[in-house]
Design a protein around this motif. Structure first.
Motif, PDB file in Angstrom:
ATOM      1  N   SER A 154       0.811  -1.222   0.000  1.00  0.00           N
ATOM      2  CA  SER A 154       0.000   0.000   0.000  1.00  0.00           C
ATOM      3  C   SER A 154       0.842   1.268   0.000  1.00  0.00           C
ATOM      4  CB  SER A 154      -0.931   0.007   1.221  1.00  0.00           C
ATOM      5  OG  SER A 154      -0.177  -0.081   2.425  1.00  0.00           O
ATOM      6  N   ILE A 155       2.170   1.126   0.103  1.00  0.00           N
ATOM      7  CA  ILE A 155       3.069   2.286   0.108  1.00  0.00           C
ATOM      8  C   ILE A 155       4.244   1.989  -0.817  1.00  0.00           C
ATOM      9  CG2 ILE A 155       4.575   3.763   1.511  1.00  0.00           C
ATOM     10  CD1 ILE A 155       2.872   3.010   3.933  1.00  0.00           C
ATOM     11  N   VAL A 156       4.575   2.947  -1.683  1.00  0.00           N
ATOM     12  CA  VAL A 156       5.721   2.807  -2.587  1.00  0.00           C
ATOM     13  C   VAL A 156       6.633   4.015  -2.403  1.00  0.00           C
ATOM     14  CG1 VAL A 156       6.503   2.498  -4.957  1.00  0.00           C
ATOM     15  CG2 VAL A 156       4.267   1.581  -4.259  1.00  0.00           C
ATOM     16  N   LEU A 157       7.890   3.751  -2.056  1.00  0.00           N
ATOM     17  CA  LEU A 157       8.876   4.809  -1.852  1.00  0.00           C
ATOM     18  C   LEU A 157       9.696   4.989  -3.119  1.00  0.00           C
ATOM     19  CD1 LEU A 157      10.234   3.673   1.650  1.00  0.00           C
ATOM     20  CD2 LEU A 157       8.205   5.064   1.143  1.00  0.00           C
ATOM     21  N   GLY A 158       9.707   6.199  -3.651  1.00  0.00           N
ATOM     22  CA  GLY A 158      10.492   6.504  -4.834  1.00  0.00           C
ATOM     23  C   GLY A 158      11.639   7.442  -4.498  1.00  0.00           C
ATOM     24  N   TYR A 159      12.415   7.769  -5.517  1.00  0.00           N
ATOM     25  CA  TYR A 159      13.544   8.694  -5.331  1.00  0.00           C
ATOM     26  C   TYR A 159      13.215  10.041  -5.959  1.00  0.00           C
ATOM     27  CZ  TYR A 159      18.203  10.764  -5.572  1.00  0.00           C
ATOM     28  OH  TYR A 159      19.281  11.607  -5.427  1.00  0.00           O
ATOM     29  N   GLY A 160      13.317  11.088  -5.162  1.00  0.00           N
ATOM     30  CA  GLY A 160      13.124  12.438  -5.651  1.00  0.00           C
ATOM     31  C   GLY A 160      14.439  13.193  -5.569  1.00  0.00           C
ATOM     32  N   GLY A 161      15.153  13.253  -6.670  1.00  0.00           N
ATOM     33  CA  GLY A 161      16.435  13.940  -6.690  1.00  0.00           C
ATOM     34  C   GLY A 161      16.293  15.392  -7.096  1.00  0.00           C
ATOM     35  N   TYR A 162      17.431  16.003  -7.385  1.00  0.00           N
ATOM     36  CA  TYR A 162      17.450  17.401  -7.800  1.00  0.00           C
ATOM     37  C   TYR A 162      18.177  17.537  -9.128  1.00  0.00           C
ATOM     38  CZ  TYR A 162      15.804  18.671  -3.147  1.00  0.00           C
ATOM     39  OH  TYR A 162      15.061  18.780  -2.012  1.00  0.00           O
ATOM     40  N   PHE A 163      17.810  18.569  -9.877  1.00  0.00           N
ATOM     41  CA  PHE A 163      18.472  18.824 -11.151  1.00  0.00           C
ATOM     42  C   PHE A 163      19.948  19.136 -10.942  1.00  0.00           C
ATOM     43  CE2 PHE A 163      14.027  20.079 -12.294  1.00  0.00           C
ATOM     44  CZ  PHE A 163      13.836  19.118 -13.278  1.00  0.00           C
ATOM     45  N   LEU A 248      12.387   7.899 -11.577  1.00  0.00           N
ATOM     46  CA  LEU A 248      12.968   9.008 -10.814  1.00  0.00           C
ATOM     47  C   LEU A 248      12.281  10.322 -11.147  1.00  0.00           C
ATOM     48  CD1 LEU A 248      16.791   8.232 -11.267  1.00  0.00           C
ATOM     49  CD2 LEU A 248      15.167   7.250  -9.632  1.00  0.00           C
ATOM     50  N   THR A 249      12.249  11.211 -10.176  1.00  0.00           N
ATOM     51  CA  THR A 249      11.836  12.592 -10.423  1.00  0.00           C
ATOM     52  C   THR A 249      12.983  13.512 -10.009  1.00  0.00           C
ATOM     53  OG1 THR A 249      10.876  12.998  -8.224  1.00  0.00           O
ATOM     54  CG2 THR A 249       9.427  12.028  -9.888  1.00  0.00           C
ATOM     55  N   ARG A 250      12.987  14.694 -10.559  1.00  0.00           N
ATOM     56  CA  ARG A 250      13.963  15.705 -10.145  1.00  0.00           C
ATOM     57  C   ARG A 250      13.249  17.036  -9.972  1.00  0.00           C
ATOM     58  NH1 ARG A 250      18.724  13.549  -9.691  1.00  0.00           N
ATOM     59  NH2 ARG A 250      19.287  11.800 -11.045  1.00  0.00           N
ATOM     60  N   SER A 251      13.734  17.799  -9.000  1.00  0.00           N
ATOM     61  CA  SER A 251      13.140  19.105  -8.738  1.00  0.00           C
ATOM     62  C   SER A 251      14.227  20.169  -8.644  1.00  0.00           C
ATOM     63  CB  SER A 251      12.308  19.062  -7.449  1.00  0.00           C
ATOM     64  OG  SER A 251      13.117  18.681  -6.353  1.00  0.00           O
ATOM     65  N   ILE A 252      13.787  21.393  -8.485  1.00  0.00           N
ATOM     66  CA  ILE A 252      14.721  22.523  -8.461  1.00  0.00           C
ATOM     67  C   ILE A 252      15.353  22.632  -7.081  1.00  0.00           C
ATOM     68  CG2 ILE A 252      14.929  25.020  -8.712  1.00  0.00           C
ATOM     69  CD1 ILE A 252      12.505  24.921 -10.564  1.00  0.00           C
ATOM     70  N   PRO A 253      16.683  22.550  -6.990  1.00  0.00           N
ATOM     71  CA  PRO A 253      17.335  22.656  -5.678  1.00  0.00           C
ATOM     72  C   PRO A 253      17.502  24.109  -5.253  1.00  0.00           C
ATOM     73  CG  PRO A 253      18.989  22.359  -7.372  1.00  0.00           C
ATOM     74  CD  PRO A 253      17.649  22.332  -8.078  1.00  0.00           C
ATOM     75  N   LYS A 254      17.757  24.287  -3.990  1.00  0.00           N
ATOM     76  CA  LYS A 254      18.073  25.618  -3.492  1.00  0.00           C
ATOM     77  C   LYS A 254      19.392  26.086  -4.110  1.00  0.00           C
ATOM     78  CE  LYS A 254      14.569  25.583  -0.614  1.00  0.00           C
ATOM     79  NZ  LYS A 254      13.364  26.405  -0.874  1.00  0.00           N
ATOM     80  N   THR A 255      19.488  27.369  -4.361  1.00  0.00           N
ATOM     81  CA  THR A 255      20.731  27.928  -4.891  1.00  0.00           C
ATOM     82  C   THR A 255      21.406  28.832  -3.867  1.00  0.00           C
ATOM     83  OG1 THR A 255      19.473  29.747  -5.895  1.00  0.00           O
ATOM     84  CG2 THR A 255      19.930  27.827  -7.282  1.00  0.00           C
ATOM     85  N   ASN A 256      20.803  28.918  -2.700  1.00  0.00           N
ATOM     86  CA  ASN A 256      21.329  29.745  -1.626  1.00  0.00           C
ATOM     87  C   ASN A 256      21.521  28.871  -0.399  1.00  0.00           C
ATOM     88  OD1 ASN A 256      20.661  31.416   0.973  1.00  0.00           O
ATOM     89  ND2 ASN A 256      21.325  32.953  -0.530  1.00  0.00           N
ATOM     90  N   PHE A 257      22.716  28.914   0.203  1.00  0.00           N
ATOM     91  CA  PHE A 257      23.008  28.027   1.326  1.00  0.00           C
ATOM     92  C   PHE A 257      22.057  28.281   2.495  1.00  0.00           C
ATOM     93  CE2 PHE A 257      25.101  26.950   5.323  1.00  0.00           C
ATOM     94  CZ  PHE A 257      25.471  25.631   5.085  1.00  0.00           C
TER      95      PHE A 257
END
Length: 367
Positions: A154-163, A248-257
């Motif tokens: 009932s639960i599937v864990l995927g990977y969400g990386g960053y560009f 896989l999915t990818r999203s926008i990472p932070k560009t500011n520390f």
């Protein structure tokens, strides 16, 4: 005294190695193609002030090669033209369903409230979650994730990386930390003790959601719609992992520390609400890594059995390199692994800084 310090150092190193040997469960895992009837899926996206990202990334959802799915897009009380963008997409694609959330005094800026309304809107049993700034890395994302809904799962864990941002050290650090987190939660799940997932790529059934009364047990916490839900609902029998390249999915990472630091503060603050066994295991992982480097520096400065100390360090780095490279290859993050000794050390002290910062001030939450 020197022998005692060396003995302590070797013990700490062995504990560190024990963790990484456990990570072999994911590092050496093979992704298997699963044949399963293509179940109808509701993709759910919660968007708050995400007009630009929806314009860029929503087409990658609508272009999925899957026979039956709808896309629930939640406008979570946005102050920009997010709602207008969603409505424009809906005009040309009836698969899009809109949930327009107004600010509610009892649930102000609470993403869990917005997600609950989106889940109630979904007409399908199988739910697949991602974020408005995320893009699936293939047209088979829905197919790969939903194929894991085998009987009893009932639960599937995927990977969400960053560009990937070429030339950015912060980008590599963020992706390395994301890789390490994935190695941990995939490995724990493989060993029968799943403890978290990421909302950028997560699937579960509506029956599982309602059986748990949704987010009721942690609704007072503004973060944790993904990891706290998984921590509470998952077990060795009902959870699968999916790390196929097409999933896989990818999203926008932070560009500011500073922004990334605040994001990590939120994640650490939520982790204290995990089950006791997971808090212990995750806490021990951090503590023994921290002690290892402190003892290493102390033994080398005092010149206590330096050959043995460096030998232990070398063996530890070889084992870790194997885990990181094998795992990174699965998740297309190999470029960050070359920096792993430095990133690993930096993240240990960053974790300490986050812990101290959270004691002083509460982290910010959903936008």
């Amino acid at each position: 005294m020197g022998t005692l310090l060396l003995g302590l150092f070797i013990f700490v190193a062995l504990v560190n190695l024990l963790y990484f040997f456990s990570f072999f469960s994911f590092a050496t895992a093979e992704s298997k193609n699963k044949l399963h009837p293509e179940v109808p899926v509701s993709v759910i996206i919660c968007a708050k002030n995400e007009a630009e990202n929806l314009g860029n990334f929503l087409p990658s959802i609508l272009e999925q090669d899957y026979p039956q799915f709808e896309v629930i897009v939640i406008n979570d009380a946005s102050s920009d033209n997010t709602l207008e963008i969603i409505e424009e997409f809906q005009k040309t694609d009836p698969r899009i369903k809109i949930v327009d959330v107004q600010n509610n005094e009892a649930f102000w800026a609470n993403k869990k409230y917005a997600l609950t309304l989106g889940i109630k809107k979904a007409k399908h049993e199988h739910l697949l979650f991602t974020d408005a700034d995320c893009a699936p890395q293939s047209r088979n994302w829905i197919r790969e994730m939903s194929a894991n809904f085998q009987p009893g799962i009932s639960i599937v864990l995927g990977y969400g990386g960053y560009f990937h941002h070429t030339g950015s050290l912060l980008n590599k650090l963020i992706r390395f930390e994301t890789l390490l987190t994935a190695i941990q939660y995939f490995s724990y799940a493989r060993l029968g003790s799943p403890y978290m997932g990421v909302g950028r790529n997560l699937a579960y059934t509506s029956s599982q959601f309602y059986e748990l009364k949704g987010f009721a047990n942690h609704l007072h916490l503004r973060s944790g719609d993904d990891d706290l839900f998984v921590n509470e609902a998952s077990n060795s029998n009902n959870t699968a992992i999916c790390f196929n390249a097409d999933a896989l999915t990818r999203s926008i990472p932070k560009t500011n520390f500073s922004e990334w630091f605040n994001q990590k503060k939120r994640h650490v603050a939520v982790a204290k609400h995990y089950k006791a066994k997971h808090k212990f295991l995750l806490g021990a992982f951090y503590i023994f890594r921290f002690i290892f480097w402190i003892l290493l520096a102390l033994l080398l400065v005092l010149q206590i059995y330096p050959e043995i100390v460096l030998g232990v360090l070398g063996f530890k780095l070889i084992i870790e390199a194997f885990v990181y490279f094998k795992s990174a290859k699965k998740l297309n993050e190999t470029d960050v692994v070359w920096f792993f000794p430095f990133f690993d050390l930096f993240l240990i002290f960053l974790q300490m800084a986050i812990f101290i910062s959270n004691l002083i001030s509460k982290p910010r939450h959903w936008k």
